[in-house]
Motif scaffolding. Structure first.
Motif, PDB file in Angstrom:
ATOM      1  N   GLY A   7       0.695  -1.648  -0.519  1.00  0.00           N
ATOM      2  CA  GLY A   7       0.082   0.051  -0.025  1.00  0.00           C
ATOM      3  C   GLY A   7       0.637   0.830   0.063  1.00  0.00           C
ATOM      4  N   CYS A   8      -0.090   2.495   0.057  1.00  0.00           N
ATOM      5  CA  CYS A   8       0.386   3.603   0.487  1.00  0.00           C
ATOM      6  C   CYS A   8       1.824   3.995   1.232  1.00  0.00           C
ATOM      7  CB  CYS A   8      -0.382   5.016  -0.100  1.00  0.00           C
ATOM      8  SG  CYS A   8      -1.288   4.763   1.582  1.00  0.00           S
ATOM      9  N   HIS A   9       1.923   4.738   1.810  1.00  0.00           N
ATOM     10  CA  HIS A   9       2.510   5.540   2.751  1.00  0.00           C
ATOM     11  C   HIS A   9       2.023   5.645   4.212  1.00  0.00           C
ATOM     12  CE1 HIS A   9       5.368   7.880   6.054  1.00  0.00           C
ATOM     13  NE2 HIS A   9       6.260   7.361   5.457  1.00  0.00           N
ATOM     14  N   CYS A  10       1.118   6.098   3.897  1.00  0.00           N
ATOM     15  CA  CYS A  10      -0.190   6.621   5.490  1.00  0.00           C
ATOM     16  C   CYS A  10      -0.662   5.246   5.698  1.00  0.00           C
ATOM     17  CB  CYS A  10      -0.816   7.990   4.854  1.00  0.00           C
ATOM     18  SG  CYS A  10      -2.355   7.440   3.641  1.00  0.00           S
ATOM     19  N   GLY A  11      -0.654   4.497   4.801  1.00  0.00           N
ATOM     20  CA  GLY A  11      -2.197   3.247   4.799  1.00  0.00           C
ATOM     21  C   GLY A  11      -3.269   3.742   4.100  1.00  0.00           C
ATOM     22  N   ALA A  12      -3.533   4.379   4.233  1.00  0.00           N
ATOM     23  CA  ALA A  12      -5.385   4.740   3.551  1.00  0.00           C
ATOM     24  C   ALA A  12      -5.324   3.629   2.502  1.00  0.00           C
ATOM     25  CB  ALA A  12      -5.614   5.724   2.659  1.00  0.00           C
ATOM     26  N   VAL A  13      -4.021   3.905   0.808  1.00  0.00           N
ATOM     27  CA  VAL A  13      -4.243   2.535   0.068  1.00  0.00           C
ATOM     28  C   VAL A  13      -3.488   1.162   0.502  1.00  0.00           C
ATOM     29  CG1 VAL A  13      -3.538   1.876  -2.520  1.00  0.00           C
ATOM     30  CG2 VAL A  13      -4.191   4.388  -1.500  1.00  0.00           C
ATOM     31  N   PHE A  71      -2.334   7.780  -7.690  1.00  0.00           N
ATOM     32  CA  PHE A  71      -1.701   7.793  -5.843  1.00  0.00           C
ATOM     33  C   PHE A  71      -2.536   8.676  -4.995  1.00  0.00           C
ATOM     34  CE2 PHE A  71      -2.246  12.642  -6.762  1.00  0.00           C
ATOM     35  CZ  PHE A  71      -2.307  12.673  -7.302  1.00  0.00           C
ATOM     36  N   CYS A  72      -1.915   7.758  -4.107  1.00  0.00           N
ATOM     37  CA  CYS A  72      -2.892   8.652  -2.561  1.00  0.00           C
ATOM     38  C   CYS A  72      -2.891   9.752  -2.333  1.00  0.00           C
ATOM     39  CB  CYS A  72      -2.044   7.946  -1.111  1.00  0.00           C
ATOM     40  SG  CYS A  72      -3.168   8.466   0.475  1.00  0.00           S
ATOM     41  N   SER A  73      -3.798  10.793  -2.889  1.00  0.00           N
ATOM     42  CA  SER A  73      -4.125  12.185  -2.094  1.00  0.00           C
ATOM     43  C   SER A  73      -3.875  12.126  -1.022  1.00  0.00           C
ATOM     44  CB  SER A  73      -5.857  12.413  -2.513  1.00  0.00           C
ATOM     45  OG  SER A  73      -6.261  11.652  -1.269  1.00  0.00           O
ATOM     46  N   VAL A  74      -3.708  11.701  -0.207  1.00  0.00           N
ATOM     47  CA  VAL A  74      -3.219  11.964   1.430  1.00  0.00           C
ATOM     48  C   VAL A  74      -1.653  12.135   1.422  1.00  0.00           C
ATOM     49  CG1 VAL A  74      -3.439  11.082   3.969  1.00  0.00           C
ATOM     50  CG2 VAL A  74      -4.935  11.084   2.643  1.00  0.00           C
ATOM     51  N   CYS A  75      -1.144  11.051   0.951  1.00  0.00           N
ATOM     52  CA  CYS A  75       0.407  10.850   1.035  1.00  0.00           C
ATOM     53  C   CYS A  75       1.447  11.199  -0.244  1.00  0.00           C
ATOM     54  CB  CYS A  75       0.836   9.394   2.044  1.00  0.00           C
ATOM     55  SG  CYS A  75       0.145   8.151   1.226  1.00  0.00           S
ATOM     56  N   GLY A  76       0.590  10.830  -1.722  1.00  0.00           N
ATOM     57  CA  GLY A  76       1.206  11.016  -2.580  1.00  0.00           C
ATOM     58  C   GLY A  76       2.061  10.048  -2.876  1.00  0.00           C
TER      59      GLY A  76
HETATM   60 ZN   LIG Z   1      -1.887   7.406   0.979  1.00  0.00          ZN
END
Ligand SMILES: [Zn+2]
Length: 129
Positions: A7-13, A71-76
């Motif tokens: 997943g992405c860095h912040c964990g949302a994806v 791309f994740c709109s929270v962490c990019g």
């Molecule tokens: Zn993210």
């Protein structure tokens, strides 16, 4: 085949993907891959499942607008997307896979920057654009 998660860095994806434990990935030198440092693990659609984050994914398109860069709109972070070369599949960013399931990774270089020049007549397609 094993089940890799990532997943992405912040964990949302978050996603899961079915692939061998020893994966072969592609490093492309085209305009966008070189800036993101992306390592491509290409899989058919049936072997990828988005677990969470559909609501935070943003899409970036350019040039031929065939590839959908997600791309994740929270962490990019771009953890997976739909590449121009495989519009019916996904490219997963091997750098975004969780630790523990990848036994080995071999990296193959792809000359995406000069693709049109080195493949006149359009044999194959670059990963991007
Ligand atoms: Zn993210």
């Amino acid at each position: 085949m094993v089940r890799h998660t990532g997943g992405c860095h912040c964990g949302a994806v978050r996603f899961e993907v079915q692939a061998p434990a020893r994966i072969e990935v592609t490093e492309c030198d085209c305009s966008i891959c070189s800036k993101t440092g992306y390592l491509h693990l290409i899989v058919p659609k049936s072997r990828f499942k988005l677990l969470s984050g559909e609501d935070v994914l943003s899409t970036y398109e350019f040039n031929t607008r065939t590839a959908r860069h997600l791309f994740c709109s929270v962490c990019g972070i771009k953890s997976f997307y739909v590449p121009r070369s495989h519009p019916d599949g996904f490219s997963v960013n091997a750098r975004c896979l969780d630790e523990g399931t990848v036994e080995a990774m071999s990296v193959k270089a792809l000359d995406g920057k000069n693709w049109e020049r080195s493949h006149p007549g359009g044999r194959g397609k670059p990963l991007e654009e």
